[in-house]
Every structure is written in structure tokens, then in C-alpha cells.
Design an enzyme around this catalytic site. Structure first.
Site, PDB file in Angstrom:
ATOM      1  N   HIS A 464       0.993  -1.015  -0.019  1.00  0.00           N
ATOM      2  CA  HIS A 464       0.011  -0.162   0.083  1.00  0.00           C
ATOM      3  C   HIS A 464       0.871   1.454   0.136  1.00  0.00           C
ATOM      4  CE1 HIS A 464      -3.754   2.283   1.352  1.00  0.00           C
ATOM      5  NE2 HIS A 464      -2.717   3.087   1.825  1.00  0.00           N
ATOM      6  N   GLU A 465       1.572   1.348   0.933  1.00  0.00           N
ATOM      7  CA  GLU A 465       2.624   2.438   1.108  1.00  0.00           C
ATOM      8  C   GLU A 465       3.493   2.595  -0.043  1.00  0.00           C
ATOM      9  OE1 GLU A 465       1.740   4.727   3.085  1.00  0.00           O
ATOM     10  OE2 GLU A 465       0.670   3.357   4.251  1.00  0.00           O
ATOM     11  N   HIS A 468       1.665   4.444  -2.780  1.00  0.00           N
ATOM     12  CA  HIS A 468       1.681   5.873  -2.986  1.00  0.00           C
ATOM     13  C   HIS A 468       3.156   6.388  -3.000  1.00  0.00           C
ATOM     14  CE1 HIS A 468      -2.194   6.635  -0.779  1.00  0.00           C
ATOM     15  NE2 HIS A 468      -1.641   5.819   0.388  1.00  0.00           N
ATOM     16  N   HIS A 471       3.357   6.666  -6.924  1.00  0.00           N
ATOM     17  CA  HIS A 471       2.352   7.664  -7.177  1.00  0.00           C
ATOM     18  C   HIS A 471       3.574   8.891  -7.380  1.00  0.00           C
ATOM     19  CE1 HIS A 471      -1.613   9.740  -7.259  1.00  0.00           C
ATOM     20  NE2 HIS A 471      -1.165   9.743  -8.388  1.00  0.00           N
TER      21      HIS A 471
HETATM   22 ZN   LIG Z   1      -2.936   5.069   1.849  1.00  0.00          ZN
END
Ligand SMILES: [Zn+2]
Length: 681
Positions: A464-465, A468, A471
Site C-alpha cells: 500500500h505505502e 503511494h 505515485h
Molecule cells: Zn494510503
């Protein structure tokens, strides 16, 4: 030179000292204020080069320097650093408030938007200017003086009320404790929790065990305590916190009404019909009506599954636990017993297959394959010996970006996992500044010289991290305000992160990154199948619970009258009950005061925004479904995801990016399928 003011390369962590903070901040704030007056002056042309660029230079210096301080305060806290951070925070906040309300800057942005230069600017630049104008408007810049004064007063009151709301909740949480002295009362609770409870009691010179309403104590009691009376007592205390049933000083009832009322007034001052409309203005969702329709549709799809989940739980509780009537304080307990009975495997067993020495390389290989990049360790000053640093390069070997990974928990680090930007991509005078990210987690370090072992949840968190992070790192936007995650709509920003989580449920991705800590054997397929089967345990009940919160939040800020109509007896609790009748399958006892501890919307940033959790999940699941169609490791689909989602950042509306990638508007089918809500019930 003060190393905080050295912007020539990576942050100089080795040279950092808390006493450097105040001089750096004071110097930057002084320089920035002088620069603002210079560029906002009437004689300065309202052009990108003469106005926006110097302003961005100044603000970038401040955000980079202050970003290092904030980062270290979060990961290497010390009394000296905390003092330096807290004493400078009000000055920095004050500066950003001035910036957001500066009439000269607003006028200059307006002049730029109306100039002959504007249509010729790049998409990312135009979007940046448009975002600035929108934020000035939402910040009250267009208001006549009297309204502006009222607007500012409302904001200050709201901020005080929110802070009081969370103080009350914390005080009420801290005020309760329950001391158990009879071993029968604590039966079923895991030994590590009991150990902590025993130490807490001993610290006060009392015998037995001390239980509190803080999560590490409260949650295991609700999940494991065999004593129904203990669970009921703890539950009652938990759901009545900060309500009229406790100390009057800590009662959040009046604050809730006041906050909702003031938010409505603030929105109406700006010409919005409701606070929900004001809140949605910078978001991807178009209108409260659209959000309500979305939540309503999802509720209609999920409720039969929630009813099935509850029915199964009730049957199990009756036949196996002797609980004829399942009460609110039985739900967590019975669910845990059912989960164990149904999917006989433990997190501990799974964990042995996920050492960091195979998980990190496995995650990097996935990204290398999807996007055709390479990820390799690199040298950089770090803030702690455990921190790793990596460089991402393209096929030709050119640097795309770099990132730090700080995996382990330690006393000086705040909890949770998060990504933060250290440096944002930017092109300036022909030179390219490549982005740098921080990835922070709180996993347990390895013991006895062995590599750390991760639970599957922790692996998912890491993905998940990293989502980010990608991105931020894989952006191709050259403008600070819209590069990476900057300028991305708040309800779409979790798309790339939740998207990455999907890979943790792919056998072809997961199997190669496993290796048993003792034997080196890969994860057995049978164990993975059990994990998959358990993945959607009670997903129906969990979904309708999230929808209940989201609908309550949206109605509260949209079509609810906080003063109420005495004839209709329209209170906040009545609204919540009406929402429950629509979507819920579980109904708490009448004394429950959920709104009084709903900090997300009364003390956090989620007002009329709680729906974002589900909204972004629909986007990420639907985006991922194109990979499922084309092959989850398909490089062409990976390239398209990079081009249309990751690369463009905030330079165009999230909906346009989504449609460009997926070829159509988002649908919720993939999320329902991932949650096991497609077969007949
Ligand atoms: Zn998040």
C-alpha cells in the site's frame, strides 16, 4: 551553512541537530515574506516566470526544510526535537494561513488566468493555477469584508470545537478503567494482553489486572474474554464515552450540534447550499446526490451478504457458544471463535513464510516487471542505521527517483505506516529535479540476527505505502503543484495505494516472495487457499458498517437540520437510526452514543468525506480488474497504468485519468467480486 538550508541534493541527515531548526525556519519565513511582497506588487507582471516560479521556489524551500523537521519528529523523536518542532509549528501554520488569504497573490493569480499567456501554458501549469484560484475562493477570498470577518471567526471556532471534541474523547477514554481480580473473569484473554494488564495494575499498587478503553486493552477483551459480563461492562463504557451519561464537562453533545451548524453557515457564506457541497467542490465526486446514490447502490448490493454473515454468526453462537441472543458485546467474541473454527490457520504460521529478505526483493521485482524500471540500493545519508535507500532507473539507466525505507518500530517513531515526499519532481530552467520519497512502517525487527518476518497484513501495508510512493516517484509532471500526489483529488488519492494491495492476493506474485524462515520452503498452495477463503470473512457486515458511517456523515452535512424540528424529533441520533434502518444488520443498544466518538468527522478531515474510503476502493478494484483481464503481470497494461494514472498526478481530473486508463467510467463490480459478493445468497 545551516544544512537545513542546503537544497543542492538529498537531505543532510548526518548533519542535523534540533538547534538548527529555529534559525532555518526564521530565515526562510523572513525571506519568503519579503519575496511575496515583491512578487505581489502591482508592477510585477502576472506571468508564470515572473510570478509563479519565484513563489514556488520560495515555498518549495520552506516545505523541504520543514518537511525534514516534520519527518524526523515522526521517526526520530526526542525531547529536544519535539520542542524545536512544536515551537516552530505555529509560525509555519501562520505563514500558510497568510499565504492562503493574501489578496495581492489572489489578484495576481486571477490576472494570470485572464492573461494572453494562460491558454499557451501546459496542462499541468494551467491546472495548478486553477487549483490556486479555487482554494482562494474556498478560503473566503471573494467575500465582502463583513462576511470575511465572520468566515474567519467561524473557522477559528470550528478549530477550537474540533480540538475540544477530541480532548473530551481522550479524557473520557482515560478516565475509565476496570480492575479484575478473579482469574475466571479474565479467562480467554491472551497472555501478552494479561501481562500488560497485570503490570498496569501493579504500577498502581493494585492486585489483579487493569483494563482500559484504549485499543490494545479494549479490543482483545472484546475479542477474547470468555466473561460476557466483562465484555458488556467494557462495551457500555466504550460506547458512552464523551456523552451525557458521563462527566458533563466531557459531553460532546453540544459540540456536535455546534460544529454541524457552523459548517453549514460557513458553506452558505460562500454560496453553497450545504457543507457537503462545499466539501465536495475540490473532490472527485460531483455532488452529494451522486455520493448518496453511490452509497445507496453499494448498500443494496452488500446488505444481503451482511444479513447472511450475521445469520451464520447467530447460528454459530447459538449452537457452539450457547448464546441464544447475540448482543453487541458478543459480536467480536463470537466472530473470532467462528473465524478460528472455519479457517484453521494462524497469522503466526503464515508469517514464517514472509521474511523481509524475500518480500522486499519480490515487491521490487513486481514493479520492475510491470513498469520496466530497475530498483537498486544506493548510498545516502540516513537518520537511523536500519534505514535503506534505493534508486529507481529507467531502461536506459537514467534516474527516475529515489526512496528511503524505514521498516521497523522503535520508541522514537510514531505509530502506523505512511509515505511522505522529501523532494518533488520539478523542471526548472532546463534542469530536472527527480523526486524522493520516505516509506515508513512499524514492523517488528528480526530477532537474534535473523531477518524480520512479516504477517500477510504487514506485507499488504508495505505494498500500500509503496503504491503511494510510486505515485510520487513515477510522475512525469514537471510542475510542483500538480506533480505526483500533489493536487490529486482527496477521494482519489488512495487509488494507486489500494491498487497495489491487490497483488498481495495473487498466487503468481506472492509465491515467489515466500521462503520459510527455517526450511526455505515456499508458501504451500493449500495455506494460500485458506488465506484467500478467510479474506472475505464477514465482508458483508464490514461493508454495511462503513456505509452506515459514510451515509450518516453525508446526510449530517447535507440535508439535516442540526437544530432539529421538535415536532419531528430530528436529533443527530434519530438521523443515525434512520440510516441504520436503511443499511445496517446490527443494531446497538439505545444507550450507544457513536457520534460522540466519531473523531474522523468531528475532529479530523473527513467531514462529508467518509465516503472516500469506499469510493477509492471502487476505483482501485476496477483499475485492477483490467490487469485481471489482460494478465496481472502484463507490461502493456502496466505501461498504460503508469501513463494514464501514475504519470499525470494532479495535472488532470482523476475521473479523466481513470477513463483514459480503463476506457470507461468506474463500476463497482470488481470491488463486489473481490469482496466475495457476487454469488447468490
Ligand atoms: Zn494510503
Amino acid at each position: 551553512m545551516n544544512p537545513l538550508l542546503d537544497f543542492s541534493g538529498l537531505p543532510r541527515f548526518a548533519d542535523f541537530k534540533p538547534e538548527l531548526v529555529t534559525p532555518a525556519v526564521d530565515q526562510l519565513l523572513g525571506e519568503n515574506r519579503a519575496l511575496i511582497e515583491r512578487v505581489a506588487a502591482p508592477g510585477v507582471p502576472a506571468t508564470w516566470r515572473d510570478f509563479v516560479e519565484p513563489l514556488e521556489d520560495a515555498n518549495e524551500r520552506l516545505s523541504r526544510a520543514w518537511g525534514i523537521v516534520g519527518h524526523l519528529n515522526a521517526v526520530m523523536n526526542s525531547p529536544e526535537l519535539r520542542e524545536a518542532y512544536n515551537s516552530n509549528l505555529p509560525k509555519v501554520t501562520q505563514y500558510y494561513t497568510e499565504l492562503s488569504q493574501h489578496p495581492g497573490l489572489y489578484a495576481k493569480y486571477k490576472a494570470l488566468a485572464a492573461s494572453a499567456e494562460f491558454p499557451g501554458l501546459g496542462r499541468a501549469q494551467r491546472k495548478n493555477v486553477e487549483n490556486e484560484l479555487r482554494d482562494f475562493r474556498l478560503g473566503g477570498a471573494e467575500l465582502p469584508p463583513a462576511d470575511k470577518a465572520r468566515f474567519t471567526a467561524i473557522r477559528e471556532k470550528l478549530s477550537a470545537h474540533s480540538s475540544r471534541f477530541s480532548d473530551n474523547l481522550l479524557d473520557a477514554t482515560n478516565a475509565f478503567s476496570h480492575y479484575a481480580t478473579d482469574a475466571a473473569e479474565v479467562a480467554g484473554i491472551p497472555e501478552d494482553v494479561l501481562q500488560a494488564a497485570r503490570e498496569a495494575a501493579q504500577a498502581e499498587g493494585r492486585p489483579g489486572w487493569k483494563f482500559t478503553l484504549h485499543a490494545p486493552s479494549y479490543l482483545p477483551v472484546m475479542q477474547y474474554a470468555d466473561s460476557r459480563a466483562l465484555r458488556e461492562r467494557m462495551y457500555h463504557a466504550y460506547v458512552t464515552r464523551a456523552s451525557e451519561f458521563g462527566k458533563p464537562d466531557w459531553d460532546n453533545s453540544a459540540l456536535i450540534t455546534a460544529i454541524v451548524e457552523l459548517r453549514g453557515e460557513l458553506a452558505r457564506l460562500l454560496g453553497f447550499a450545504s457543507y457537503a457541497e462545499y466539501s465536495l467542490e475540490p473532490k472527485m465526486a460531483e455532488s452529494p446526490h451522486q455520493v448518496l446514490a453511490f452509497l445507496g447502490e453499494l448498500a443494496g448490493r452488500a446488505k444481503p451478504y451482511a444479513a447472511r454473515d450475521l445469520g451464520e454468526l447467530q447460528d454459530f453462537a447459538r449452537s457452539e457458544l450457547g448464546l441464544d441472543r447475540l448482543e453487541s458485546w458478543d459480536l467480536g467474541y463470537a466472530s473470532e471463535k467462528l473465524r478460528v473454527a472455519r479457517y484453521a490457520f494462524s497469522d503466526q504460521e503464515v508469517k514464517l513464510y514472509f521474511p523481509e529478505t524475500t518480500v522486499l526483493p519480490g515487491m521490487f521485482q513486481l514493479v520492475e516487471r510491470l513498469y520496466g524500471v530497475s530498483i537498486a540500493p544506493a548510498a545516502a545519508p540516513v537518520w537511523h542505521p536500519d534505514v535503506r535507500f534505493y534508486a529507481v532507473r529507467d531502461r536506459a539507466g537514467a534516474l527516475i527517483g529515489q526512496f528511503y525505507v524505514d521498516l521497523y518500530a522503535r520508541p522514537s517513531k510514531r505509530g502506523g505506516a505512511w509515505m511522505d515526499d522529501a523532494i518533488t519532481r520539478r523542471r526548472r530552467d532546463g534542469g530536472l529535479q527527480t523526486p524522493v520519497a520516505y516509506l515508513n512502517c512499524n514492523f517488528s525487527a528480526g530477532v537474534g540476527g535473523k531477518p524480520a518476518l512479516f504477517t500477510h497484513d504487514e506485507v499488504t501495508t508495505l505494498f500500500h505505502e509503496f503504491g503511494h510512493g510510486l505515485h510520487h516517484l513515477l510522475t512525469r509532471v514537471d510542475v510542483l503543484g500538480t506533480a505526483g500526489i500533489n493536487g490529486v483529488e482527496w477521494d482519489a488519492v488512495e487509488l494507486p495505494s489500494q491498487f497495489m494491495e491487490n497483488f498481495c492476493w495473487e498466487w503468481d506474485v506472492i509465491a515467489p516472495m515466500t521462503s520459510h524462515a527455517d526450511t526455505g520452503a515456499p508458501l504451500p498452495r493449500a495455506l494460500f487457499d485458506k488465506m484467500l477463503a478467510a479474506k472475505n470473512f464477514q465482508s458483508g457486515m464490514q461493508t454495511v458498517r462503513q456505509l452506515e458511517f459514510a451515509l450518516f456523515d453525508l446526510h449530517l452535512h447535507y440535508d439535516f437540520n442540526p437544530r432539529g424540528d421538535p415536532d419531528k424529533n430530528e436529533s443527530v441520533l434519530d438521523l443515525l437510526n434512520a440510516v441504520r434502518r436503511q443499511v445496517a444488520v446490527v443494531f446497538p443498544p439505545p444507550y450507544s452514543r457513536f457520534p460522540h466518538n466519531f473523531s474522523h468527522i468531528f475532529a479530523g478531515g473527513y467531514a462529508a468525506g467518509y465516503y472516500s474510503y469506499k469510493w477509492a476502493e471502487v476505483l482501485s478494484a476496477d483499475a485492477y480488474s483490467l490487469f485481471e483481464e489482460n494478465g496481472v503481470l502484463d507490461p502493456a497494461t502496466g505501461a498504460r497504468f503508469w501513463d494514464e494514472i501514475l504519470a499525470v498526478g494532479g495535472s488532470r481530473p482523476a475521473l479523466e485519468s481513470f477513463v483514459a486508463f480503463r476506457g470507461r467510467e468506474p463500476k463497482m463490480d470488481a470491488l463486489l467480486r473481490h469482496n466475495g459478493m457476487t454469488e447468490r445468497v
